[in-house]
Scaffold this motif. Sequence first.
Motif, PDB file in Angstrom:
ATOM      1  N   ASP A  86      10.008  28.504 -16.133  1.00 64.40           N
ATOM      2  CA  ASP A  86       9.990  29.252 -17.369  1.00 64.40           C
ATOM      3  C   ASP A  86      11.321  30.211 -17.501  1.00 64.40           C
ATOM      4  O   ASP A  86      11.296  30.790 -16.419  1.00 64.40           O
ATOM      5  CB  ASP A  86       8.860  29.989 -17.909  1.00 64.40           C
ATOM      6  CG  ASP A  86       7.711  29.133 -17.835  1.00 64.40           C
ATOM      7  OD1 ASP A  86       7.889  27.938 -18.641  1.00 64.40           O
ATOM      8  OD2 ASP A  86       6.702  29.194 -18.016  1.00 64.40           O
ATOM      9  N   GLU A  87      12.129  30.048 -18.517  1.00 59.46           N
ATOM     10  CA  GLU A  87      13.405  30.887 -18.242  1.00 59.46           C
ATOM     11  C   GLU A  87      12.970  32.123 -19.178  1.00 59.46           C
ATOM     12  O   GLU A  87      12.314  31.980 -20.154  1.00 59.46           O
ATOM     13  CB  GLU A  87      14.661  30.388 -18.757  1.00 59.46           C
ATOM     14  CG  GLU A  87      15.085  29.312 -17.758  1.00 59.46           C
ATOM     15  CD  GLU A  87      16.384  28.840 -17.966  1.00 59.46           C
ATOM     16  OE1 GLU A  87      17.369  28.425 -17.238  1.00 59.46           O
ATOM     17  OE2 GLU A  87      16.549  28.213 -19.404  1.00 59.46           O
ATOM     18  N   ASN A  88      13.719  33.337 -19.028  1.00 58.96           N
ATOM     19  CA  ASN A  88      13.616  34.456 -19.863  1.00 58.96           C
ATOM     20  C   ASN A  88      14.604  34.343 -20.999  1.00 58.96           C
ATOM     21  O   ASN A  88      15.702  34.099 -20.726  1.00 58.96           O
ATOM     22  CB  ASN A  88      13.858  35.692 -18.952  1.00 58.96           C
ATOM     23  CG  ASN A  88      13.797  36.808 -19.775  1.00 58.96           C
ATOM     24  OD1 ASN A  88      13.864  36.878 -21.312  1.00 58.96           O
ATOM     25  ND2 ASN A  88      13.588  38.168 -19.147  1.00 58.96           N
ATOM     26  N   LEU A  89      14.215  34.174 -22.273  1.00 61.61           N
ATOM     27  CA  LEU A  89      15.046  33.993 -23.359  1.00 61.61           C
ATOM     28  C   LEU A  89      16.271  34.975 -23.506  1.00 61.61           C
ATOM     29  O   LEU A  89      17.265  34.471 -23.800  1.00 61.61           O
ATOM     30  CB  LEU A  89      14.182  33.733 -24.535  1.00 61.61           C
ATOM     31  CG  LEU A  89      13.518  32.482 -24.620  1.00 61.61           C
ATOM     32  CD1 LEU A  89      12.678  32.543 -26.004  1.00 61.61           C
ATOM     33  CD2 LEU A  89      14.188  31.330 -24.585  1.00 61.61           C
ATOM     34  N   GLU A 117      21.468  24.937 -27.364  1.00 64.83           N
ATOM     35  CA  GLU A 117      20.803  24.761 -26.219  1.00 64.83           C
ATOM     36  C   GLU A 117      19.235  24.924 -26.480  1.00 64.83           C
ATOM     37  O   GLU A 117      18.473  24.257 -25.840  1.00 64.83           O
ATOM     38  CB  GLU A 117      21.392  25.482 -25.034  1.00 64.83           C
ATOM     39  CG  GLU A 117      20.591  25.060 -23.696  1.00 64.83           C
ATOM     40  CD  GLU A 117      21.299  25.585 -22.448  1.00 64.83           C
ATOM     41  OE1 GLU A 117      20.752  25.969 -21.737  1.00 64.83           O
ATOM     42  OE2 GLU A 117      22.466  25.825 -22.513  1.00 64.83           O
ATOM     43  N   TYR A 118      18.581  26.035 -27.052  1.00 65.97           N
ATOM     44  CA  TYR A 118      17.592  26.132 -27.359  1.00 65.97           C
ATOM     45  C   TYR A 118      16.725  24.980 -28.034  1.00 65.97           C
ATOM     46  O   TYR A 118      15.677  24.517 -27.690  1.00 65.97           O
ATOM     47  CB  TYR A 118      17.248  27.598 -27.851  1.00 65.97           C
ATOM     48  CG  TYR A 118      15.764  27.976 -28.327  1.00 65.97           C
ATOM     49  CD1 TYR A 118      14.991  28.247 -27.275  1.00 65.97           C
ATOM     50  CD2 TYR A 118      15.173  27.705 -29.690  1.00 65.97           C
ATOM     51  CE1 TYR A 118      13.833  28.830 -27.766  1.00 65.97           C
ATOM     52  CE2 TYR A 118      13.953  28.110 -29.962  1.00 65.97           C
ATOM     53  CZ  TYR A 118      12.964  28.538 -28.776  1.00 65.97           C
ATOM     54  OH  TYR A 118      11.728  28.933 -28.985  1.00 65.97           O
ATOM     55  N   ASN A 119      17.512  24.627 -29.175  1.00 67.05           N
ATOM     56  CA  ASN A 119      16.834  23.485 -29.872  1.00 67.05           C
ATOM     57  C   ASN A 119      17.165  22.129 -28.794  1.00 67.05           C
ATOM     58  O   ASN A 119      15.923  21.488 -29.228  1.00 67.05           O
ATOM     59  CB  ASN A 119      17.651  23.302 -31.216  1.00 67.05           C
ATOM     60  CG  ASN A 119      17.538  24.252 -32.034  1.00 67.05           C
ATOM     61  OD1 ASN A 119      16.416  25.036 -32.015  1.00 67.05           O
ATOM     62  ND2 ASN A 119      18.241  24.708 -32.978  1.00 67.05           N
ATOM     63  N   ALA A 120      17.874  21.807 -28.275  1.00 66.21           N
ATOM     64  CA  ALA A 120      17.843  20.730 -27.440  1.00 66.21           C
ATOM     65  C   ALA A 120      16.788  20.768 -26.320  1.00 66.21           C
ATOM     66  O   ALA A 120      16.192  19.813 -25.894  1.00 66.21           O
ATOM     67  CB  ALA A 120      19.244  20.642 -26.494  1.00 66.21           C
ATOM     68  N   GLY A 121      16.471  22.070 -25.700  1.00 68.13           N
ATOM     69  CA  GLY A 121      15.331  22.068 -24.775  1.00 68.13           C
ATOM     70  C   GLY A 121      14.020  21.729 -25.388  1.00 68.13           C
ATOM     71  O   GLY A 121      13.267  21.181 -25.006  1.00 68.13           O
ATOM     72  N   ASN A 122      13.827  22.394 -26.789  1.00 69.98           N
ATOM     73  CA  ASN A 122      12.864  22.065 -27.673  1.00 69.98           C
ATOM     74  C   ASN A 122      12.722  20.673 -28.145  1.00 69.98           C
ATOM     75  O   ASN A 122      11.475  20.012 -27.889  1.00 69.98           O
ATOM     76  CB  ASN A 122      12.853  22.973 -29.022  1.00 69.98           C
ATOM     77  CG  ASN A 122      12.362  24.215 -28.828  1.00 69.98           C
ATOM     78  OD1 ASN A 122      12.083  24.669 -27.520  1.00 69.98           O
ATOM     79  ND2 ASN A 122      12.685  24.889 -29.911  1.00 69.98           N
ATOM     80  N   ALA A 123      13.671  19.827 -28.189  1.00 66.32           N
ATOM     81  CA  ALA A 123      13.612  18.579 -28.183  1.00 66.32           C
ATOM     82  C   ALA A 123      13.354  17.686 -27.018  1.00 66.32           C
ATOM     83  O   ALA A 123      12.351  16.812 -27.154  1.00 66.32           O
ATOM     84  CB  ALA A 123      15.069  17.854 -28.839  1.00 66.32           C
ATOM     85  N   ILE A 124      13.691  18.053 -25.774  1.00 65.20           N
ATOM     86  CA  ILE A 124      13.320  17.644 -24.854  1.00 65.20           C
ATOM     87  C   ILE A 124      11.757  17.619 -24.602  1.00 65.20           C
ATOM     88  O   ILE A 124      10.835  16.762 -24.173  1.00 65.20           O
ATOM     89  CB  ILE A 124      14.168  17.953 -23.434  1.00 65.20           C
ATOM     90  CG1 ILE A 124      15.631  17.386 -23.901  1.00 65.20           C
ATOM     91  CG2 ILE A 124      13.529  17.466 -22.253  1.00 65.20           C
ATOM     92  CD1 ILE A 124      16.353  17.952 -22.754  1.00 65.20           C
ATOM     93  N   ALA A 125      11.309  18.921 -24.764  1.00 64.85           N
ATOM     94  CA  ALA A 125       9.940  19.199 -24.771  1.00 64.85           C
ATOM     95  C   ALA A 125       8.991  18.427 -25.603  1.00 64.85           C
ATOM     96  O   ALA A 125       7.998  17.966 -25.124  1.00 64.85           O
ATOM     97  CB  ALA A 125       9.559  20.711 -24.773  1.00 64.85           C
ATOM     98  N   GLU A 126       9.407  18.084 -26.754  1.00 64.10           N
ATOM     99  CA  GLU A 126       8.683  17.314 -27.576  1.00 64.10           C
ATOM    100  C   GLU A 126       8.632  15.646 -27.096  1.00 64.10           C
ATOM    101  O   GLU A 126       7.807  15.077 -27.340  1.00 64.10           O
ATOM    102  CB  GLU A 126       9.292  17.410 -28.899  1.00 64.10           C
ATOM    103  CG  GLU A 126       9.022  18.564 -29.700  1.00 64.10           C
ATOM    104  CD  GLU A 126       9.645  18.624 -31.145  1.00 64.10           C
ATOM    105  OE1 GLU A 126       9.950  17.534 -31.602  1.00 64.10           O
ATOM    106  OE2 GLU A 126      10.028  19.912 -31.794  1.00 64.10           O
ATOM    107  N   LEU A 127       9.974  15.446 -26.620  1.00 62.65           N
ATOM    108  CA  LEU A 127       9.973  14.151 -26.143  1.00 62.65           C
ATOM    109  C   LEU A 127       9.028  13.979 -24.977  1.00 62.65           C
ATOM    110  O   LEU A 127       8.321  12.667 -24.882  1.00 62.65           O
ATOM    111  CB  LEU A 127      11.375  13.704 -25.570  1.00 62.65           C
ATOM    112  CG  LEU A 127      12.276  13.088 -26.581  1.00 62.65           C
ATOM    113  CD1 LEU A 127      13.568  13.043 -26.226  1.00 62.65           C
ATOM    114  CD2 LEU A 127      11.791  11.887 -27.377  1.00 62.65           C
ATOM    115  N   LYS A 128       8.748  14.720 -23.884  1.00 67.40           N
ATOM    116  CA  LYS A 128       7.722  14.654 -22.720  1.00 67.40           C
ATOM    117  C   LYS A 128       6.517  14.931 -23.233  1.00 67.40           C
ATOM    118  O   LYS A 128       5.654  14.161 -22.549  1.00 67.40           O
ATOM    119  CB  LYS A 128       8.006  16.030 -21.848  1.00 67.40           C
ATOM    120  CG  LYS A 128       9.319  16.050 -20.997  1.00 67.40           C
ATOM    121  CD  LYS A 128       9.287  17.392 -20.148  1.00 67.40           C
ATOM    122  CE  LYS A 128      10.622  17.302 -19.174  1.00 67.40           C
ATOM    123  NZ  LYS A 128      10.476  18.316 -18.315  1.00 67.40           N
ATOM    124  N   ALA A 129       6.137  15.634 -24.526  1.00 64.50           N
ATOM    125  CA  ALA A 129       4.756  15.860 -24.812  1.00 64.50           C
ATOM    126  C   ALA A 129       4.561  14.578 -25.509  1.00 64.50           C
ATOM    127  O   ALA A 129       3.288  13.950 -25.425  1.00 64.50           O
ATOM    128  CB  ALA A 129       4.587  16.849 -26.010  1.00 64.50           C
TER     129      ALA A 129
END
Length: 162
Positions: free
Chosen positions: A80-83, A139-151
């Motif tokens: 986890d990264e500090n935003l 980058e934040y939105n790209a990270g969210n998209a990757i998290a949704e794909l993983k889920a």
Amino acid sequence: QTWYAMAGEEKKRLTDSLAGRYDTVTNTYVDPEVGGNYKSPREENKIDESLLRTPESGLSSEEAANRLSKFGYNELPEKDENLILKFLSFFWGPMPCMIWLAAIVELIQCLSGRSEHWPDFAVLLGLQFVNGTVAFFEEYNAGNAIAELKASLAPKANVCLR
């Protein structure tokens, strides 16, 4: 510098120069001139041989549970990264530093009595903050998209036995 970061000729030269200076206690090559110990490739990549011996019928439930407790799940750890720190990191780098430098030059000229440089200073600061903010949200939105794909990936697999 690790063994694998070295180029082929550099590895050969190091190995040849270290002949006879292998420390069997630490399993490393010792070279006082280079200033470090280098692990041999065999030691860095040592694999538990029992993992390679799997029966054709597959693992028993007992062996699978044993390996799971010993090695854990077959997954990469997520950090986890500090935003706030992530956001601030977009204001540091080659291009942002050049913009900061230009803004400092404009500020020095403004403070020395040349008031015509205030708009330039304001534009540079605005550019810096808009650039950093847009980059962060992309980058934040790209990270969210990757998290949704993983889920959305199914954590199940079909096993075919012959």
